[in-house]
Design an enzyme around this catalytic site. Structure first.
Site, PDB file in Angstrom:
ATOM      1  NE  ARG A 175       2.386 -21.795 -12.276  1.00  0.00           N
ATOM      2  CZ  ARG A 175       1.426 -21.871 -13.171  1.00  0.00           C
ATOM      3  NH1 ARG A 175       1.737 -22.155 -14.427  1.00  0.00           N
ATOM      4  NH2 ARG A 175       0.173 -21.683 -12.835  1.00  0.00           N
ATOM      5  CG  ASP A 231      -3.773 -26.141 -14.138  1.00  0.00           C
ATOM      6  OD1 ASP A 231      -2.990 -26.806 -13.431  1.00  0.00           O
ATOM      7  OD2 ASP A 231      -4.185 -25.013 -13.827  1.00  0.00           O
ATOM      8  NE  ARG A 262      -7.400 -20.763  -9.994  1.00  0.00           N
ATOM      9  CZ  ARG A 262      -7.361 -20.053  -8.844  1.00  0.00           C
ATOM     10  NH1 ARG A 262      -8.462 -19.919  -8.125  1.00  0.00           N
ATOM     11  NH2 ARG A 262      -6.253 -19.504  -8.436  1.00  0.00           N
ATOM     12  N   GLY A 283       0.561 -17.724 -15.815  1.00  0.00           N
ATOM     13  CA  GLY A 283       1.603 -18.451 -15.101  1.00  0.00           C
ATOM     14  C   GLY A 283       2.674 -18.947 -16.056  1.00  0.00           C
ATOM     15  CD  GLU A 285      -3.757 -24.954  -7.246  1.00  0.00           C
ATOM     16  OE1 GLU A 285      -2.963 -24.459  -6.427  1.00  0.00           O
ATOM     17  OE2 GLU A 285      -3.793 -24.610  -8.455  1.00  0.00           O
ATOM     18  CB  THR A 308      -2.565 -24.167 -18.997  1.00  0.00           C
ATOM     19  OG1 THR A 308      -2.865 -24.587 -17.664  1.00  0.00           O
ATOM     20  CG2 THR A 308      -3.411 -24.980 -19.966  1.00  0.00           C
TER      21      THR A 308
END
Length: 342
Positions: free
Chosen positions: A274, A127, A171, A10, A221, A125
């Site tokens: 993002r 995340d 995630r 990503g 999510e 990332t």
């Protein structure tokens, strides 16, 4: 030395800053040459390249995304993929690779290094779930974007006396939800690391309305209800075995409305997190990562990933960064929970 650079997975604010730092120091300090591989591992797999020199990296520091493009290509899922990569690297005269990416991209880099490819990794990332590094670049930008959205949603929630459920990325790890929720004054934060009780969420929401304030619920999510299933967009898997997530926010809003009798709406921030220009923190971290990565290549210290430890940039084995995801510890979540329902 001729060095290839690629960005995989990503996209993320700060990728261009890494590319810029690698190239500028590599050319000016060491006299290396560079070639950009386009679209992640698809580039070396199919021989897709673009020029990468000082001229190409001018002005890209504040730009989001990546000038090299990205993809979720997994060469280990393609017949003869590794052999094609080795052949294309040899044809291009590439002596080493700088791979910039997250768990999947650097997982491929780890395997390729074990098979004889000279690779140095840079952790990326939003995340913040890569092990071995305190922070990954892109995370700070994503948190700030989510926080600003939550700030704005407070006023419209109050005006209409409704619950707003904000779905953010995450995630397996809830770092964005936790940090953005705390910074934005959310009333409930739900993470993938801990299954949630819908009845308890409804109780928190009701308490908030009782003091005449509208609640904000932030949900990652990948969060799941007790004895429930992760809400999926569909059942299809990408080349790394990941399903496409999406829908937990809408499902939760419907549950809250049903259990409280109060209107609830969903806001899915999605790829807004993002996109756009990186924060100052991410620009500096990306630049420091890039400078240290080219030092590692110049030293021949392959099979390593640069990482942030405290305020220092260090080198650690690639496997240490990709072997296990870094998730939110229970105690960090419990620190935030004291605010719920107030």
């Amino acid at each position: 030395m001729r060095i290839g650079v690629l960005t995989g997975g990503g996209d993320c604010p700060g990728l261009n800053a890494v590319i810029r730092a690698v190239v500028r120091k590599g050319v000016t300090a060491y006299g290396h040459e560079f070639v950009g591989f386009r679209d992640g591992w698809k580039g070396p797999l199919e021989g897709l390249t673009k020029p990468l020199g000082i001229a190409e990296v001018r002005g890209i520091l504040p730009r989001g995304g990546t000038i090299l493009g990205s993809s979720r290509t997994n060469p280990f899922k393609i017949e003869g993929g590794v052999e094609k990569i080795k052949a294309n690297l040899a044809e291009q005269g590439v002596d080493a690779l700088v791979a910039i990416g997250g768990e999947d991209t650097l997982g491929v880099a780890t395997k390729l290094h074990d098979l004889g490819v000279n690779v140095v990794g840079v952790p990326k990332t939003i995340d913040n779930d890569l092990n071995g590094t305190d922070y990954t670049f892109g995370f700070d930008t994503a948190v700030n974007i989510a926080m600003e959205a939550i700030d704005r949603l407070h006023t419209t929630a109050e005006s209409h006396h409704r619950t707003l459920v904000v779905e953010v990325m995450g995630r397996h790890a809830g770092w964005i939800a936790l940090h953005a929720g705390l910074a934005g004054g959310a009333n409930v934060i739900l993470l993938p690391e801990r299954k949630f009780d819908v009845e308890q969420v409804a109780t928190y929401v009701t308490k908030r309305f009782q003091v005449e304030y509208a609640p904000i619920v932030v949900v990652a999510e990948g969060a799941q209800p007790l004895d429930g299933q992760m809400v999926l967009h569909n059942q299809e898997l990408d080349s790394f075995g990941h399903v496409r997530l999406g829908g937990i926010g809408q499902w939760l809003a419907e549950q809250i409305e049903e259990k409280t009798g109060k209107e609830a709406r969903t806001v899915v921030l999605g790829h807004i997190q993002r996109g756009g220009t990186p924060t100052a923190f991410d620009r500096v971290l990306s630049t420091r990562f890039g400078l240290q990565a080219i030092d590692a290549v110049n030293d021949g210290d392959f099979g390593k990933m640069v990482a942030l430890r405290g305020t220092d940039i260090v080198r650690i084995p690639l496997i240490e960064g990709t072997g296990e995801l870094k998730t939110v510890p229970l105690e960090r979540y419990e620190e935030a929970e004291v605010f719920f329902g107030n």
